[in-house]
Motif scaffolding. Structure first.
Motif, short mmCIF file in Angstrom:
data_model
loop_
_atom_site.label_atom_id
_atom_site.label_comp_id
_atom_site.label_asym_id
_atom_site.label_seq_id
_atom_site.Cartn_x
_atom_site.Cartn_y
_atom_site.Cartn_z
N VAL B 260 30.27 -7.17 11.95
CA VAL B 260 30.15 -8.17 10.80
C VAL B 260 31.05 -9.10 11.08
CG1 VAL B 260 30.41 -8.53 8.45
CG2 VAL B 260 28.69 -7.20 9.41
N LEU B 261 32.46 -8.75 11.35
CA LEU B 261 33.48 -9.58 11.40
C LEU B 261 33.61 -10.42 12.58
CD1 LEU B 261 36.27 -7.22 9.64
CD2 LEU B 261 35.29 -9.37 8.74
N ALA B 262 32.75 -9.80 13.59
CA ALA B 262 32.81 -10.76 15.05
C ALA B 262 31.89 -11.90 15.02
CB ALA B 262 32.47 -9.60 15.99
N VAL B 263 31.15 -11.80 13.90
CA VAL B 263 30.09 -13.04 13.91
C VAL B 263 30.83 -14.48 13.75
CG1 VAL B 263 28.53 -14.02 12.43
CG2 VAL B 263 28.29 -11.68 12.76
N PRO B 264 30.33 -15.31 14.53
CA PRO B 264 31.09 -16.73 14.36
C PRO B 264 30.97 -17.08 12.73
CG PRO B 264 29.28 -16.77 15.88
CD PRO B 264 29.29 -15.29 15.16
N ASP B 265 32.37 -17.65 12.33
CA ASP B 265 32.22 -17.95 10.84
C ASP B 265 32.21 -16.67 10.07
OD1 ASP B 265 32.37 -19.41 8.53
OD2 ASP B 265 30.33 -20.35 8.62
N PRO B 266 33.05 -15.89 10.41
CA PRO B 266 32.98 -14.44 9.78
C PRO B 266 33.02 -14.56 8.21
CG PRO B 266 35.33 -14.77 10.50
CD PRO B 266 34.35 -16.02 11.11
N PRO B 267 32.50 -13.50 7.66
CA PRO B 267 32.61 -13.27 6.03
C PRO B 267 33.76 -13.24 5.41
CG PRO B 267 31.90 -11.37 7.14
CD PRO B 267 31.86 -12.05 8.17
N THR B 268 34.25 -13.59 4.34
CA THR B 268 35.39 -13.47 3.73
C THR B 268 35.30 -12.55 2.64
OG1 THR B 268 34.96 -15.31 2.41
CG2 THR B 268 36.32 -16.05 4.28
N ALA B 269 34.13 -11.93 2.42
CA ALA B 269 33.90 -10.98 1.42
C ALA B 269 32.84 -10.08 1.87
CB ALA B 269 33.70 -11.70 0.09
#
Lengths: 381, 381
Positions: B260-269
């Motif tokens: 999930v964190l590797a997705v471009p424009d990663p989540p902040t929450a």
DNA sequence: GTGAAAGCGCTAACAA
DNA sequence: TTGTTAGCGCTTTCAC
């Protein structure tokens, strides 16, 4: 489909002149062995033999007819009736002190692991540490004819426990041993565990080590205190009575800690008799700005899973809850099997003492050495 | 003293020509109502009336004689036999998904709180999320003639649950409602809970909010995901499928988070479907040096007690485990009482929906506002 | 191979 | 006020 009893208006609810105690009940009645027998055109006895499959000879044809009837009626044998007839309930009782203390669910899971494989079902009770409730639970379980009982919480008098052990249920004690009466017991070496904890603290150079004890009428707590004392004495240190105290609630723990820390030449470390209290101490310290382990080193007892969280890092003595549960269940199973098979030869009681380990994390002043074993346990449930 | 059956050498173990199935057993036999009757010089019926004290008249003298015999023989009525005769076992089953997930002990404690007052005893089962085990447990409890059943773990098909609900045991569902069949149900509003969580994160300014879901074949998890989606949509945000994923184990959770964190424009929450997973996420972050909440805000679901520890500080939706347990037990008790009293009038099923609350701590980015209510609960047990 | 009958420990309807 | 009796649903012995 189960046998449906329709409300029958013409019928006066009478059988042979005597009024039926259970006239027409709402819903679907469960099929009984008689229903099956009738449907299959055989006798109850034959059905029973079929169900029990204890090596009775039944013709293939009859066998098939019964199977069909069972399927058709969705017959489920009534375990209560079986129990009455067999004089065994296929049920084992487990009495724990508190279901919400993570130590006990872990122990129960251990019991389930081994009992779950068999035909037994668990009757569970939680005493909340109240002797009255404990007595109630024991009574209620005996009345329900449990075949075995695992007691993981004993505040009862030794003598009462002894009576229980000598009764005709198999009992395994999973919390304390009995001095006078031999009984199946699975415990950890609490004294050793406490020594491990305290010696570790001494190894860190602490000389003033406090002890937050549990209620000393509970054997494991008393033993842990004994271990604490032993460790100090073996190290040639004097015991300062003011550094040993107990508490009952979260706020009580805070008060106790406040008192202990107010002693002149205050302790630099504390050994706490179980993790729930140890965690309360950690919270206390966090709230007061007392740094752990710099200002105060803390070691707990039980090694509940919370302790390993990175935000907690509680060094603790592992009391092997799961292993205790598993072993107790195995011992009990063996006992019950023996009783079932043979009524006279009685094996001598087993007394298993498991060895506790110290699990080192941050709160004692060590670098956390733990190689946190990724559990393969599902996280959802 | 209980009636002791001595090994009688002269006796051939025969009764009326038919061999006794249970000749001489080791230990002390329990006294039966017949023993008491004999000892008191009255009939079984009279003893039974005395014991039941259902307002039958018994002379003071007889009463005293029976009482004496009961005391003398330490008579305890056999609940199995009573059950068979009364067609009720005074036992209620509780099926949970996992005894080691702190959510369930809390729920069980709620059930105990209300059931413990009555004459009922709990039969407990833990499914470990395995449908097969769940089916086994239900079967075994029905065979044991439980008078009521609280299901706090349902992976069974709706249809199977419906059949159960329509059977002649009282069932309360404490985990999900049934669409087609009306049934007594106590649940929390999972969708609302999830919305509360996600909206709170949005309120903190997050626009990329991930969701770590549980297995979507489990209703509450599905609803929580729905709530997540709803909240995003109501805020006019697009749903990015790549930010929604699930995991099965601790390492799985780590893998999912990495993805999930590797997705471009990663989540902040991230909104995590339950606290056990949320805690795994917290551990993951701690290990990777991801700061919570600065780099990643986290909100969980369940509000298990661990979350409130100062070292954890997990913001979470309280799923009211204890209240659910308590309410389910009350509903069940009412139902059983009604069935006992009257066999025809059936009250309509109740469906209680409890309101979850968001408990705000640090992991979402708030200052912990929590006024940590000192529990007055003993810490030892 | 199968069935009739007794009994596990208790309760309740009915009679006395 | 108390006792007699007939079950509750099942298992097992013993006879057929």
């Amino acid at each position: 489909m189960a046998a449906t009893v329709l409300t029958c208006e013409s019928c006066d609810g009478t059988i042979g002149g005597v009024r039926n105690r259970f006239p027409t009940r709402r819903g679907t009645q469960r099929a009984t062995i008689s229903d099956v027998a009738a449907a299959a055109g055989v006798s109850k006895a034959t059905v029973s033999k079929f169900l029990g499959d204890k090596g009775y000879y039944i013709s293939a044809e009859t066998r098939e007819r019964i199977a069909a009837a069972v399927r058709e009626l969705e017959f489920q044998p009534n375990a209560i009736a079986q129990g009455l007839s067999n004089r065994r309930s296929n049920t084992v009782g487990v009495i724990v002190a508190s279901i919400t203390n993570p130590f006990y669910p872990e122990l129960i899971a251990g019991v389930e692991e081994v009992i779950g494989e068999s035909e037994y079902t668990l009757l569970l009770g939680s005493t909340d540490g109240r002797p009255a409730k404990e007595a109630d639970l024991v009574r209620s379980m005996l009345q329900r004819q449990v075949d075995g009982l695992i007691m993981a919480a004993v505040t009862m008098e030794d003598e009462a426990v002894a009576r229980l052990v000598e009764s005709d249920v198999d009992v395994v004690l999973a919390s304390r041993a009995l001095d006078a009466t031999p009984a199946d017991t699975v415990v950890i070496d609490n004294v050793l565990g406490a020594r491990l904890a305290v010696e570790h603290l001494l190894g860190h150079g602490h000389r003033r080590v406090a002890h937050l004890a549990g209620p000393l009428n509970v054997v494991p707590f008393r033993l842990r205190r004994d271990g604490y004392l032993e460790a100090l004495r073996s190290a040639g240190l004097d015991v300062d009575e003011r550094l040993v105290c107990d508490a009952t609630t979260e706020s009580g723990a805070a008060a106790a800690m406040t008192a202990v820390l107010a002693v002149p030449d205050p302790p630099t470390a504390v050994f706490v008799a179980n993790d729930r209290m140890a965690i309360a101490v950690l919270e206390f310290c966090a709230a007061r700005g007392i740094r752990v382990p710099a200002d105060l080193a803390v070691v707990g007892f039980d090694n509940i899973w919370v302790g390993r969280l990175s935000g907690v890092g509680l060094t603790s003595v592992d009391s092997r809850a799961r292993a205790v549960g598993r072993t107790a269940a195995q011992t009990l199973a063996r006992r019950m099997r023996a009783r079932h098979a043979d009524q006279s030869v009685v094996a001598p009681p087993e007394r298993v003492v498991l060895r506790p380990d110290l699990v080192v994390r941050r709160s004692c002043g060590c670098e956390s050495t733990e190689n946190d074993d990724d559990e393969i346990v599902p996280l959802f449930f």
